[in-house]
Design an enzyme around this catalytic site. Structure first.
Site, PDB file in Angstrom:
ATOM      1  N   HIS A  16      13.703 -73.859 106.711  1.00  0.00           N
ATOM      2  CA  HIS A  16      12.901 -73.620 105.958  1.00  0.00           C
ATOM      3  C   HIS A  16      11.460 -73.274 106.089  1.00  0.00           C
ATOM      4  O   HIS A  16      10.428 -74.001 107.215  1.00  0.00           O
ATOM      5  CB  HIS A  16      12.106 -75.405 105.364  1.00  0.00           C
ATOM      6  CG  HIS A  16      11.450 -75.402 104.139  1.00  0.00           C
ATOM      7  ND1 HIS A  16      11.301 -76.195 103.376  1.00  0.00           N
ATOM      8  CD2 HIS A  16      10.625 -74.942 103.671  1.00  0.00           C
ATOM      9  CE1 HIS A  16      11.023 -76.473 102.105  1.00  0.00           C
ATOM     10  NE2 HIS A  16       9.800 -74.971 102.756  1.00  0.00           N
ATOM     11  N   HIS A  18       8.375 -70.074 104.987  1.00  0.00           N
ATOM     12  CA  HIS A  18       8.223 -69.011 104.193  1.00  0.00           C
ATOM     13  C   HIS A  18       7.651 -67.687 105.079  1.00  0.00           C
ATOM     14  O   HIS A  18       6.363 -68.445 105.845  1.00  0.00           O
ATOM     15  CB  HIS A  18       7.312 -69.764 102.633  1.00  0.00           C
ATOM     16  CG  HIS A  18       7.338 -70.707 102.619  1.00  0.00           C
ATOM     17  ND1 HIS A  18       8.310 -70.194 100.839  1.00  0.00           N
ATOM     18  CD2 HIS A  18       8.139 -71.926 102.532  1.00  0.00           C
ATOM     19  CE1 HIS A  18       8.504 -71.453 100.407  1.00  0.00           C
ATOM     20  NE2 HIS A  18       8.422 -72.275 101.755  1.00  0.00           N
ATOM     21  N   HIS A 196      13.117 -76.481  96.585  1.00  0.00           N
ATOM     22  CA  HIS A 196      12.503 -76.932  96.737  1.00  0.00           C
ATOM     23  C   HIS A 196      12.912 -77.883  96.087  1.00  0.00           C
ATOM     24  O   HIS A 196      12.088 -78.056  95.011  1.00  0.00           O
ATOM     25  CB  HIS A 196      10.739 -76.043  96.631  1.00  0.00           C
ATOM     26  CG  HIS A 196      10.498 -75.862  97.356  1.00  0.00           C
ATOM     27  ND1 HIS A 196      11.038 -74.667  98.660  1.00  0.00           N
ATOM     28  CD2 HIS A 196       9.681 -75.684  98.496  1.00  0.00           C
ATOM     29  CE1 HIS A 196      10.679 -74.233  99.682  1.00  0.00           C
ATOM     30  NE2 HIS A 196       9.788 -74.541  99.708  1.00  0.00           N
ATOM     31  N   GLU A 199       9.096 -82.862  97.002  1.00  0.00           N
ATOM     32  CA  GLU A 199       7.934 -82.456  97.650  1.00  0.00           C
ATOM     33  C   GLU A 199       6.881 -83.371  96.879  1.00  0.00           C
ATOM     34  O   GLU A 199       6.791 -84.281  97.416  1.00  0.00           O
ATOM     35  CB  GLU A 199       7.897 -81.136  98.039  1.00  0.00           C
ATOM     36  CG  GLU A 199       6.803 -80.988  99.333  1.00  0.00           C
ATOM     37  CD  GLU A 199       5.952 -79.672  98.890  1.00  0.00           C
ATOM     38  OE1 GLU A 199       6.864 -78.979  98.323  1.00  0.00           O
ATOM     39  OE2 GLU A 199       5.325 -79.144 100.025  1.00  0.00           O
ATOM     40  N   ASP A 277       7.528 -74.916 107.320  1.00  0.00           N
ATOM     41  CA  ASP A 277       7.593 -74.428 106.266  1.00  0.00           C
ATOM     42  C   ASP A 277       5.642 -73.618 105.606  1.00  0.00           C
ATOM     43  O   ASP A 277       6.986 -72.563 105.815  1.00  0.00           O
ATOM     44  CB  ASP A 277       7.037 -75.790 105.301  1.00  0.00           C
ATOM     45  CG  ASP A 277       6.534 -75.397 103.895  1.00  0.00           C
ATOM     46  OD1 ASP A 277       7.549 -74.723 103.600  1.00  0.00           O
ATOM     47  OD2 ASP A 277       6.022 -76.602 103.788  1.00  0.00           O
ATOM     48  N   ASP A 278       5.162 -73.402 106.922  1.00  0.00           N
ATOM     49  CA  ASP A 278       3.733 -72.404 106.141  1.00  0.00           C
ATOM     50  C   ASP A 278       2.796 -72.632 107.347  1.00  0.00           C
ATOM     51  O   ASP A 278       1.976 -72.767 107.498  1.00  0.00           O
ATOM     52  CB  ASP A 278       3.252 -71.765 105.136  1.00  0.00           C
ATOM     53  CG  ASP A 278       3.922 -71.844 103.876  1.00  0.00           C
ATOM     54  OD1 ASP A 278       4.649 -71.348 103.491  1.00  0.00           O
ATOM     55  OD2 ASP A 278       4.677 -72.909 103.071  1.00  0.00           O
TER      56      ASP A 278
HETATM   57  N1  ADE Z   1       5.456 -71.881  99.220  1.00  0.00           N
HETATM   58  C1  ADE Z   1       5.071 -71.458 100.033  1.00  0.00           C
HETATM   59  N2  ADE Z   1       4.821 -73.410 100.517  1.00  0.00           N
HETATM   60  C2  ADE Z   1       5.623 -73.587  99.801  1.00  0.00           C
HETATM   61  C3  ADE Z   1       5.659 -75.148  99.583  1.00  0.00           C
HETATM   62  N3  ADE Z   1       5.651 -75.928 101.096  1.00  0.00           N
HETATM   63  N4  ADE Z   1       6.260 -75.823  98.310  1.00  0.00           N
HETATM   64  C4  ADE Z   1       6.171 -75.344  97.683  1.00  0.00           C
HETATM   65  N5  ADE Z   1       6.337 -73.362  97.314  1.00  0.00           N
HETATM   66  C5  ADE Z   1       5.766 -73.361  98.785  1.00  0.00           C
HETATM   67 ZN    ZN Z   2       8.789 -74.644 101.494  1.00  0.00          ZN
END
Ligand code: ADE
Ligand code: ZN
Length: 333
Positions: A16, A18, A196, A199, A277-278
């Protein structure tokens, strides 16, 4: 082996991440300059100060703005290559990366430009770093079903390079049900499915992802704990959750890492994995996420090893590859 050494030594799969969320401010400035695109910051410091999120949407606004400087195939290559170098540092040996085609095609960038840049970085990562990877394209759920259908159509010529289809962006008010038909078509075309859910959104969205989208994995899913029946289902089906601890902290899904439920989920038998994630926006890559939960939740070495094993078991690699990594992990002491 002490815990920090173990975390570093563990082979790990990331399920996971992006790719647009790995965009470090230094590289953003470099590419912005190269492409002569203005960004609303004077310095790397100023960019980092803007990373002060209070929920998912406040992050997404900045994340989509950052992606605007990506124009050429080489930009997408550079972005993905920088991430692969982080994988090498953290002993992430396999990664299944999300990309958001609509973030780029809506700005007039060809689908082909995006995928060619990413694919070339994946090929180089295999050849030069020994890291294997898959690409998963995500639909932006704040956009329409029709736009998702168009994106799926654009992806078909590149089907062999895209292992799966996912669903991301603003969760609240955009339930999986909105995309039931487009995911049915994606499954018909042979794509694996992730989404997703849970969350920021409720456990109900996780049910929909399972029942309507027929997912192979749930991304995040931490709010599943609110529904005991759903927990039973996840455990019975060994349904993986790709959990992202630092992301949850930064976006205020949890207020304190000591309150994160990943350890409770693991102990109850949910197939949880650790992911970044990011990472450029949330303060850390894979090992930073492992370290954060190990410390805050007092994880044992056995639990850390289980999380690493889970990452391979939940991945889309072959059974032989899964077994190979599992044995390597079990033999670490
Ligand atoms: N796009 C990038 N990161 C995300 C996240 N944590 N939740 C939803 N969309 C995303
Ligand atoms: Zn994500």
């Amino acid at each position: 082996m002490d815990q920090l050494e173990l975390i570093r030594a563990l082979p790990k799969a990331e399920l996971h991440v992006h790719i647009e969320g790995t965009f470090e401010p230094e590289l953003m400035f470099e590419i912005a300059q190269r492409n002569q695109i203005a960004i609303p910051y004077q310095s790397v410091e100023e960019v980092k100060q803007a990373y002060n999120f209070h929920n998912l949407q406040s992050f997404l606004d900045i994340y989509y703005a950052g992606a605007n400087v990506l124009i050429h195939e080489q930009d997408f290559y550079d972005l993905a290559w920088a991430y692969f170098e982080k994988c090498a540092e953290d002993n992430v040996v396999h990664t299944e990366m999300f990309f958001d085609p609509q973030t780029h095609t809506d700005r007039g960038i060809a689908f082909e430009t995006v995928i060619n840049g990413l694919q070339r970085a994946c090929d180089d990562a295999k050849a030069k770093l020994g890291i294997t990877s898959h690409l998963i394209m995500c639909f932006l759920r704040h956009l329409s079903e029709e736009a998702a259908f168009e994106t799926l159509e654009q992806a078909l010529p590149f089907k062999d390079q895209i292992i799966g289809v996912g669903l991301d962006s603003s969760e609240m008010g955009h339930p999986p049900a909105k995309f039931e038909r487009v995911f049915a078509k994606a499954r018909e075309q042979g794509f694996l499915i992730v989404a997703h859910a849970g969350e920021e959104g409720p456990a109900e969205y996780v049910w929909e992802a399972l029942d309507l989208l027929k997912v192979n994995r749930i991304d995040h899913g931490v709010r599943s704990e609110e529904d005991p029946k759903l927990m039973q289902r996840l455990i019975a089906e060994k349904m993986p959750l790709t959990v992202c601890p630092l992301s949850n902290l930064k976006l205020c899904v949890v207020n304190d890492m000591a309150e994160h439920n990943i350890r409770r989920l693991l102990q109850q038998g949910v197939h949880v994995t650790v992911n970044s994630d990011d990472p450029s926006y949330f303060g850390g890559y894979m090992n930073d996420n492992f370290i954060a939960i190990a410390q805050a939740l007092d994880l044992s070495n056995e639990e850390l090893k289980q999380l690493a094993i889970n990452s391979f078991e939940a991945s889309f690699i072959s059974a032989e590859e899964k077994q190979k990594w599992k044995l390597q992990i079990e033999n670490l002491h």
